[in-house]
Design an enzyme around this catalytic site. Structure first.
Site, PDB file in Angstrom:
ATOM      1  N   GLU A 147       0.845  -1.200   0.000  1.00  0.00           N
ATOM      2  CA  GLU A 147       0.000   0.000   0.000  1.00  0.00           C
ATOM      3  C   GLU A 147       0.877   1.246   0.000  1.00  0.00           C
ATOM      4  OE1 GLU A 147      -3.407   0.436  -0.148  1.00  0.00           O
ATOM      5  OE2 GLU A 147      -2.683   2.494  -0.362  1.00  0.00           O
ATOM      6  N   LEU A 149      -0.587   4.532   0.195  1.00  0.00           N
ATOM      7  CA  LEU A 149      -1.371   5.726   0.548  1.00  0.00           C
ATOM      8  C   LEU A 149      -0.572   6.668   1.443  1.00  0.00           C
ATOM      9  CD1 LEU A 149      -2.505   5.739   3.713  1.00  0.00           C
ATOM     10  CD2 LEU A 149      -3.980   3.970   2.830  1.00  0.00           C
ATOM     11  N   ARG A 150      -0.913   7.950   1.323  1.00  0.00           N
ATOM     12  CA  ARG A 150      -0.301   8.964   2.186  1.00  0.00           C
ATOM     13  C   ARG A 150      -1.348   9.429   3.180  1.00  0.00           C
ATOM     14  NH1 ARG A 150       0.361  13.100  -2.386  1.00  0.00           N
ATOM     15  NH2 ARG A 150      -1.606  12.073  -2.809  1.00  0.00           N
ATOM     16  N   LYS A 204       7.699  -1.391  -2.051  1.00  0.00           N
ATOM     17  CA  LYS A 204       7.259  -0.471  -0.995  1.00  0.00           C
ATOM     18  C   LYS A 204       8.447   0.136  -0.235  1.00  0.00           C
ATOM     19  CE  LYS A 204       4.858   1.625   2.058  1.00  0.00           C
ATOM     20  NZ  LYS A 204       4.132   2.831   1.730  1.00  0.00           N
ATOM     21  N   PHE A 249       9.335  16.610  -2.953  1.00  0.00           N
ATOM     22  CA  PHE A 249      10.129  16.030  -1.872  1.00  0.00           C
ATOM     23  C   PHE A 249      11.520  16.663  -1.802  1.00  0.00           C
ATOM     24  CE2 PHE A 249       8.368  12.362   0.531  1.00  0.00           C
ATOM     25  CZ  PHE A 249       7.060  12.612   0.181  1.00  0.00           C
ATOM     26  N   LEU A 250      11.603  17.898  -2.255  1.00  0.00           N
ATOM     27  CA  LEU A 250      12.871  18.608  -2.236  1.00  0.00           C
ATOM     28  C   LEU A 250      12.700  19.872  -1.386  1.00  0.00           C
ATOM     29  CD1 LEU A 250      15.345  17.520  -3.692  1.00  0.00           C
ATOM     30  CD2 LEU A 250      14.988  19.184  -5.494  1.00  0.00           C
ATOM     31  N   HIS A 251      11.929  19.728  -0.332  1.00  0.00           N
ATOM     32  CA  HIS A 251      11.621  20.875   0.502  1.00  0.00           C
ATOM     33  C   HIS A 251      12.395  20.741   1.820  1.00  0.00           C
ATOM     34  CE1 HIS A 251       9.096  24.339   1.350  1.00  0.00           C
ATOM     35  NE2 HIS A 251       9.121  23.910   2.597  1.00  0.00           N
ATOM     36  N   GLY A 257       9.190  12.025   9.473  1.00  0.00           N
ATOM     37  CA  GLY A 257       8.878  11.260  10.673  1.00  0.00           C
ATOM     38  C   GLY A 257       7.698  10.375  10.331  1.00  0.00           C
ATOM     39  N   CYS A 260       5.838   5.471   9.039  1.00  0.00           N
ATOM     40  CA  CYS A 260       6.318   4.683   7.893  1.00  0.00           C
ATOM     41  C   CYS A 260       7.791   4.914   7.565  1.00  0.00           C
ATOM     42  CB  CYS A 260       5.448   4.950   6.674  1.00  0.00           C
ATOM     43  SG  CYS A 260       3.799   4.214   6.837  1.00  0.00           S
TER      44      CYS A 260
HETATM   45  N1  LIG Z   1      -0.322   4.658   7.816  1.00  0.00           N
HETATM   46  C1  LIG Z   1       0.106   4.777   6.581  1.00  0.00           C
HETATM   47  O1  LIG Z   1       0.164   5.868   6.009  1.00  0.00           O
HETATM   48  C2  LIG Z   1       0.538   3.563   5.799  1.00  0.00           C
HETATM   49  C3  LIG Z   1       0.738   3.680   4.411  1.00  0.00           C
HETATM   50  C4  LIG Z   1       1.150   2.562   3.694  1.00  0.00           C
HETATM   51  C5  LIG Z   1       1.435   1.377   4.364  1.00  0.00           C
HETATM   52  N2  LIG Z   1       1.272   1.305   5.719  1.00  0.00           N
HETATM   53  C6  LIG Z   1       1.568   0.037   6.380  1.00  0.00           C
HETATM   54  O2  LIG Z   1       0.321  -0.523   6.758  1.00  0.00           O
HETATM   55  C7  LIG Z   1       0.446  -1.264   7.962  1.00  0.00           C
HETATM   56  C8  LIG Z   1      -0.559  -0.731   8.979  1.00  0.00           C
HETATM   57  O3  LIG Z   1      -0.205   0.597   9.296  1.00  0.00           O
HETATM   58  P1  LIG Z   1      -1.204   1.575  10.071  1.00  0.00           P
HETATM   59  O4  LIG Z   1      -0.587   2.917  10.037  1.00  0.00           O
HETATM   60  O5  LIG Z   1      -2.584   1.378   9.580  1.00  0.00           O
HETATM   61  O6  LIG Z   1      -1.074   0.949  11.559  1.00  0.00           O
HETATM   62  P2  LIG Z   1      -2.091   1.145  12.788  1.00  0.00           P
HETATM   63  O7  LIG Z   1      -1.271   0.853  14.003  1.00  0.00           O
HETATM   64  O8  LIG Z   1      -2.802   2.442  12.662  1.00  0.00           O
HETATM   65  O9  LIG Z   1      -3.180  -0.015  12.593  1.00  0.00           O
HETATM   66  C9  LIG Z   1      -2.947  -1.370  12.817  1.00  0.00           C
HETATM   67  C10 LIG Z   1      -4.231  -1.979  13.370  1.00  0.00           C
HETATM   68  O10 LIG Z   1      -4.097  -3.401  13.414  1.00  0.00           O
HETATM   69  C11 LIG Z   1      -4.767  -3.864  14.575  1.00  0.00           C
HETATM   70  N3  LIG Z   1      -4.295  -5.224  14.899  1.00  0.00           N
HETATM   71  C12 LIG Z   1      -3.118  -5.593  15.467  1.00  0.00           C
HETATM   72  N4  LIG Z   1      -3.057  -6.933  15.572  1.00  0.00           N
HETATM   73  C13 LIG Z   1      -4.197  -7.415  15.040  1.00  0.00           C
HETATM   74  C14 LIG Z   1      -4.709  -8.733  14.828  1.00  0.00           C
HETATM   75  N5  LIG Z   1      -3.997  -9.810  15.197  1.00  0.00           N
HETATM   76  N6  LIG Z   1      -5.922  -8.873  14.263  1.00  0.00           N
HETATM   77  C15 LIG Z   1      -6.641  -7.781  13.898  1.00  0.00           C
HETATM   78  N7  LIG Z   1      -6.212  -6.507  14.058  1.00  0.00           N
HETATM   79  C16 LIG Z   1      -5.008  -6.332  14.621  1.00  0.00           C
HETATM   80  C17 LIG Z   1      -4.443  -2.818  15.624  1.00  0.00           C
HETATM   81  O11 LIG Z   1      -5.351  -2.866  16.706  1.00  0.00           O
HETATM   82  C18 LIG Z   1      -4.566  -1.529  14.791  1.00  0.00           C
HETATM   83  O12 LIG Z   1      -5.880  -1.014  14.826  1.00  0.00           O
HETATM   84  C19 LIG Z   1       1.910  -1.117   8.379  1.00  0.00           C
HETATM   85  O13 LIG Z   1       2.645  -2.204   7.891  1.00  0.00           O
HETATM   86  C20 LIG Z   1       2.340   0.157   7.678  1.00  0.00           C
HETATM   87  O14 LIG Z   1       3.723   0.210   7.461  1.00  0.00           O
HETATM   88  C21 LIG Z   1       0.807   2.357   6.437  1.00  0.00           C
END
Ligand SMILES: NC(=O)c1ccc[n+]([C@@H]2O[C@H](COP(=O)([O-])OP(=O)(O)OC[C@H]3O[C@@H](n4cnc5c(N)ncnc54)[C@H](O)[C@@H]3O)[C@@H](O)[C@H]2O)c1
Length: 433
Positions: A147, A149-150, A204, A249-251, A257, A260
């Protein structure tokens, strides 16, 4: 189609609502009971523009709901998306796969034969091949579908992604995922890259490494600008006219932070080490170091404008989220700086339009106030650390009436320097004079 989404945080809640919007029947699952209750009540447990409307609209159609029961999702879905977190392991660089492993372990006993499991979490190369063995033993199939998404643009990025990547070795499973994304792919404008597990996993982390590198590159230039007297904003502008380089991304500023980029580049380095190719990624250590140095430089700059000491100085911190349009404070540069300034003896007051609750929970030793003006009241210096629209639109004369000293440090190079200086402020920023 009947889909389930496992893990309903930033990624999963958005994905679940977006898949329902595409016309699928979606059941989301999370181990956090409160989160599930709030989502079922139409309440998004975090700040993401456009998501509350999308969630409510799809709850109302009956195509979307949330549960805590794995039995229910096994019986419900033919395609299961894994969207659980993969944070940095405590005390290590590597990714913590405990949540991914636990979600698959919970799913396997209830998985119906022929079901497709789709991994969306960001994982180290090799994870999908390992998980595929146990999923195939349970007569399921796996596709890895990272994924991109931003946060802040999550709804749009999910419904109109700039690309879709599918990795796996089962043509049938990949065809099923094509079917899920049919409403997006049929437009003919979204490229779809079909590949193997390892490439899909790597796309990714490679993308995040590239973005982190671009940010740290310009921040390294900012360091050089600071000693040569050059101006990093003009430098970046001049660079951006070269179409091979581009301006995004050149800012220069306080750096990256969030949940991700920092943990993804560290997990990538850790995995490269395990695979014996650590040299290939040793540059990422420098990217991380440049990024963290900017936070230190910001504290130094604050000390500099306050005549060499922060002891007893009143500091207004504008921003707590790691970036604007998000309430995510994971590895937030703003909070890092706020804490460091406080540790140097300053009295700190923090304001953020959306991230106050999260910040208060994780960093209760900081003082939080309800408005930017309150934060700035009697301040000796104002630190602009997250570039919310609200701060960019703030007029220096308004803020100037409440502060003790008109001193502002623009950690994001997002304020109009001439305007602030014109109102009698000492304006300082990273990478410019
Ligand atoms: N946040 C972003 O912008 C983004 C973008 C792209 C990819 N990702 C990737 O997506 C993944 C999730 O990121 P996020 O930011 O949504 O994390 P998050 O911590 O916001 O969400 C994770 C969720 O999973 C739940 N969870 C944990 N264990 C579980 C289980 N065994 N069964 C069911 N639910 C469970 C948690 O309670 C939590 O609600 C990560 O690998 C991250 O790197 C995130």
């Amino acid at each position: 189609m009947k889909l389930t989404v496992i893990g309903t945080g930033y990624l999963g809640a958005t994905h679940a609502a977006a898949m329902a919007e595409l016309g699928h029947d979606v059941l989301g699952i999370d181990t956090d009971d409160l989160k599930v209750k709030r989502l079922n009540a139409g309440e998004v447990p975090f700040f993401e523009p456009g998501l509350p409307e999308l969630l409510r609209r799809n709850l109302d159609t009956g195509r979307l709901r949330f549960t805590t029961s794995y039995d229910e999702i096994g019986a419900f879905g033919e395609v299961h998306f894994i969207c659980v977190g993969t944070p940095q392991k405590k005390g290590e660089y590597a990714a913590d796969l405990a949540y991914v492993n636990a979600s698959v372990e919970s799913l396997l006993p209830v998985l119906r034969p022929g079901s497709v499991v789709v991994g969306k979490s960001t994982v180290p190369a090799g994870t999908a091949a390992r998980l595929a063995e146990s999923i195939e033993a349970a007569e399921g199939e796996l596709v890895w579908n990272p994924e991109f998404l931003r946060e802040g643009f999550a709804v749009d990025d999910t419904l109109r992604p700039d690309r879709i990547v599918m990795g796996g070795h089962s043509e049938r499973a990949i065809a099923k995922l094509h079917q899920v994304y049919e409403p997006i792919l049929s437009g003919g404008t979204t490229p779809c890259v079909v590949t193997d597990f390892a490439t899909a996993e790597l796309v990714k982390v490679a993308a995040n490494s590239f973005l982190a590198t671009k940010i740290s590159f310009i921040n390294a230039m900012a360091e050089v600008c600071e000693t040569t007297g050059a101006d990093v904003i003009q430098l970046a502008e001049a660079l951006s006219h070269d179409t091979r380089i581009g301006g995004r991304f050149l800012h220069a500023g306080l750096g990256f932070g969030g949940g991700c980029l920092p943990k993804d580049i560290r997990a990538f380095m850790a995995r490269a080490g395990e695979l014996g190719v650590d040299q290939a990624l040793s540059f990422l250590k420098e990217i991380d170091a440049i990024n963290l140095r900017r936070r230190g430089r910001m504290v130094e700059l604050a000390r500099e404008v306050c005549d060499g000491s922060l002891a007893g100085v009143r500091v207004a911190v504008l921003g707590a989220a790691f970036k604007p349009n998000s309430d995510d404070i994971r590895d937030s540069p703003a909070l890092d700086v706020a804490l460091a300034v406080q540790r140097s003896g300053a009295a700190v007051r923090v304001y953020d339009p959306q991230a106050m609750d999260n910040a208060r929970k994780d960093f209760p030793t900081l003082a939080y106030v309800p408005t930017a003006l309150k934060a700035a009241e009697d301040a000796d210096v104002v630190l602009h650390l997250t570039e919310w629209q609200e701060f960019r639109e703030m007029h220096p004369s308004v803020l100037g009436e409440v502060v003790r000293e008109r001193r502002i440090l623009d950690g994001r190079n997002a304020l109009d320097r001439e305007l602030w200086r014109g109102e009698g402020w000492v304006y300082r920023a990273l990478g410019r004079h």
